[in-house]
Design a protein around this motif. Structure first.
Motif, short mmCIF file in Angstrom:
data_model
loop_
_atom_site.label_atom_id
_atom_site.label_comp_id
_atom_site.label_asym_id
_atom_site.label_seq_id
_atom_site.Cartn_x
_atom_site.Cartn_y
_atom_site.Cartn_z
N PHE A 246 23.94 0.69 31.13
CA PHE A 246 24.60 -0.58 30.80
C PHE A 246 23.70 -1.80 30.97
N ALA A 247 22.41 -1.62 31.16
CA ALA A 247 21.48 -2.76 31.22
C ALA A 247 21.12 -3.18 29.80
N ASN A 248 21.07 -4.48 29.58
CA ASN A 248 20.69 -5.03 28.28
C ASN A 248 19.18 -5.25 28.18
N PRO A 249 18.64 -5.14 26.97
CA PRO A 249 17.27 -5.64 26.75
C PRO A 249 17.32 -7.16 26.61
N TRP A 250 16.15 -7.78 26.49
CA TRP A 250 16.11 -9.21 26.20
C TRP A 250 16.76 -9.45 24.84
N PHE A 251 17.34 -10.64 24.66
CA PHE A 251 18.04 -10.91 23.40
C PHE A 251 18.01 -12.39 23.09
N ILE A 252 18.37 -12.71 21.85
CA ILE A 252 18.58 -14.08 21.40
C ILE A 252 19.95 -14.16 20.75
N ALA A 253 20.84 -14.95 21.33
CA ALA A 253 22.13 -15.23 20.72
C ALA A 253 22.01 -16.54 19.97
N ARG A 254 22.63 -16.62 18.81
CA ARG A 254 22.49 -17.82 17.99
C ARG A 254 23.74 -18.06 17.14
#
Length: 257
Positions: A246-254
């Protein structure tokens, strides 16, 4: 379903505010992140509501997972619950903490609720529509539709108040983004969804329960969340080779770019 999620989040928010007013008891997990009696009480409320209404849908909840209780979600729709996102904000008596509940189908967040009890607001989304309301007592009132704004020549970025990173600042500099504002918890997704800001780059650790509900609202409002490699952020990531379940990678929300 969304009405039940709203009620559950508001009930959890009331319990959180009772403890907020009295002063929380704080302990620390193995990863040094704080946890309070409000986290546990809010999670018990939400889990009881979900179990009664949707007994066949498994629930992945932050504090339950920390205690070793992880349901079988293989091939199933499931709920993701963060009973108190922004515990540091809560402990520091900042108003930017939230209750997050999301429904995941086929790896995507298709419904979500984010309630900010100290601010008296709630955001919700399902069926491709997103809205915001004020919370009065035990109900949400004055629902209004929200949507992402079109990004202009001078975008506003949101960054983490407690978990900003050199990589995030480097991303802003590389893309010539001058204006940025630090905001706590999943409110960053909601502010993108209602057109207050344009992007939220996150190059530090998050877990799926931190992001799922806000991500559902953002997507319904016309935005997106993608990994640093450009792929849609997915949910239900278990047995990862290089990170925990359940760990996320780095991301960009826009919003609308």
């Amino acid at each position: 379903m969304l009405e039940l999620l709203n009620r559950s989040a508001i009930a959890a928010g009331r319990a959180i505010m009772e403890i907020y007013s009295a002063g929380p008891a704080v302990t620390y997990k193995e990863d040094t992140s704080p946890v309070t009696d409000a986290d546990h009480r809010a999670e018990r409320i939400i889990l009881a509501e979900l179990a009664a209404a949707f007994p066949d849908i498994p629930v992945v909840a932050e504090e339950a997972v920390a205690a070793g209780h992880v349901p079988d979600i293989a091939g199933k729709s499931f709920f993701l619950v963060d009973p108190l996102d922004g515990t540091k904000e809560f402990v520091e008596r900042n108003s930017h903490f939230t209750v997050n509940i999301a429904l995941i189908e086929d790896g995507a967040p298709v419904a979500g609720v984010v309630h900010a009890p100290a601010l008296g607001v709630i955001y919700a989304a399902s069926g491709g529509t997103a809205g915001k309301a004020t919370v009065e007592g035990d109900r949400a009132a004055g629902w209004q539709s929200i949507g992402c704004r079109k990004c202009g020549d001078r975008p506003l970025a949101l960054t983490s108040r407690w978990h900003n990173s050199i990589e995030t600042l480097g991303y802003l500099a590389e893309h010539g983004i001058i204006d940025h504002e630090a905001v706590g918890s999943s409110l960053k997704f909601c502010l993108l969804a209602e057109g207050y800001a344009d992007l939220y780059p996150r190059f530090s650790r998050t877990m799926e329960w931190d992001t799922a509900a806000g991500d559902a609202i953002l997507r319904a409002a016309g935005g997106e969340t993608r990994t640093a490699e450009g792929q849609p952020l997915t949910y239900g990531k278990c047995n990862q080779a290089n990170d925990s379940d359940f760990a996320n990678p780095w991301f960009i929300a826009r919003g609308k770019m």
